[in-house]
Design a protein around this motif. Sequence first.
Motif, PDB file in Angstrom:
ATOM      1  N   SER A  80      39.322  31.274  48.000  1.00  0.00           N
ATOM      2  CA  SER A  80      39.331  30.730  46.653  1.00  0.00           C
ATOM      3  C   SER A  80      38.015  30.032  46.348  1.00  0.00           C
ATOM      4  N   ALA A  81      37.662  30.022  45.069  1.00  0.00           N
ATOM      5  CA  ALA A  81      36.430  29.420  44.549  1.00  0.00           C
ATOM      6  C   ALA A  81      35.187  30.258  44.846  1.00  0.00           C
ATOM      7  N   ILE A 114      42.071  44.836  45.781  1.00  0.00           N
ATOM      8  CA  ILE A 114      42.645  45.055  44.459  1.00  0.00           C
ATOM      9  C   ILE A 114      42.480  43.756  43.674  1.00  0.00           C
ATOM     10  N   PHE A 115      41.802  43.824  42.543  1.00  0.00           N
ATOM     11  CA  PHE A 115      41.535  42.640  41.738  1.00  0.00           C
ATOM     12  C   PHE A 115      42.552  42.533  40.601  1.00  0.00           C
ATOM     13  N   VAL A 128      42.946  40.115  45.297  1.00  0.00           N
ATOM     14  CA  VAL A 128      42.163  38.984  44.802  1.00  0.00           C
ATOM     15  C   VAL A 128      42.631  38.671  43.382  1.00  0.00           C
ATOM     16  N   VAL A 129      43.040  37.426  43.152  1.00  0.00           N
ATOM     17  CA  VAL A 129      43.497  36.997  41.836  1.00  0.00           C
ATOM     18  C   VAL A 129      42.412  36.144  41.181  1.00  0.00           C
ATOM     19  N   GLY A 130      42.152  36.421  39.898  1.00  0.00           N
ATOM     20  CA  GLY A 130      41.176  35.608  39.187  1.00  0.00           C
ATOM     21  C   GLY A 130      40.314  36.382  38.218  1.00  0.00           C
ATOM     22  N   VAL A 156      35.368  33.016  39.352  1.00  0.00           N
ATOM     23  CA  VAL A 156      35.626  32.783  40.766  1.00  0.00           C
ATOM     24  C   VAL A 156      37.029  33.230  41.150  1.00  0.00           C
ATOM     25  N   VAL A 157      37.233  33.379  42.440  1.00  0.00           N
ATOM     26  CA  VAL A 157      38.533  33.770  42.992  1.00  0.00           C
ATOM     27  C   VAL A 157      39.510  32.608  42.862  1.00  0.00           C
TER      28      VAL A 157
END
Length: 281
Positions: free
Chosen positions: A55-56, A70-71, A30-32, A40-41
Amino acid sequence: MKLIFHLDMDAFFVSVEELFNPSLKGKPVVVGGQRGQRGVVSAASYAARRFGVHSAMPLRTAGRLCPQAIFVDGHPHRYREYSHKVYEVLQSFTPLVEMASIDEAYLDLTGAGRLHGPPLRAAHELHNRIHRATNLNCSIGAATSRLVAKVASDQAKPNGVLWILPGQEAKFLAPLEIRKIPGVGKVTEKNLHAIGVTRVGDLAGLEETFLERRFGKLGLALAGKARGLDAGGWFDGEIGDASDPKSISHEHTFSEDTAEAIVLEAMLARLSEMVGRRLRE
């Protein structure tokens, strides 16, 4: 007859992160930001999407849906760099390019058959060039309109190529959920469901006059889109036309709620300066 390509980079932000950290490949990413943060993602890997992450979505919700994810905070400068690499490849393929966002573009290849060969061959060649230049995967849709090309690239994901033969646009679209049509959001989808329209073919079977009475100008655009036409403001203008951005913005999500005027004014000043810098550029 027109030939339009829509190219969409597959899980672009995640894929770029994987280039710099190969251990992320194949894992739910997960990116963000971090799982406990507000915000938010920005993007999710295909492995994370299988758990319902998209996303969002709030980061904390993503963490609950996929505890093993994994963030990653994300690196916007890397995404811009690779987006530019993609654009350079596209420009070398045809000058008629329109970047729809940082990770997707439309190309007009009408009349380029002698240079690039038949549509499917040309699409595969572009697909290979993108991978050679960036080591990233993409999906390409080819059709006689931007709308159908965009839907086709979505159907081709991940890492695929799909050409919709001329004259087969309505047949291709008919079995798809109505939400697949660009510009149909949650509200329009709900309104269409209320009149029994769940598939694009259902929409195509309705009279234009009925749709116009029910939805106004949107109804006429929907009627055209159901047949595969570039109808409505979503696809105004020709590919390659120079146009200025309609808006420029920056945003910031605080880690904790705050009502302190000094903090808010400082952040507002910072965001205003960032927008002003981009305007001057």
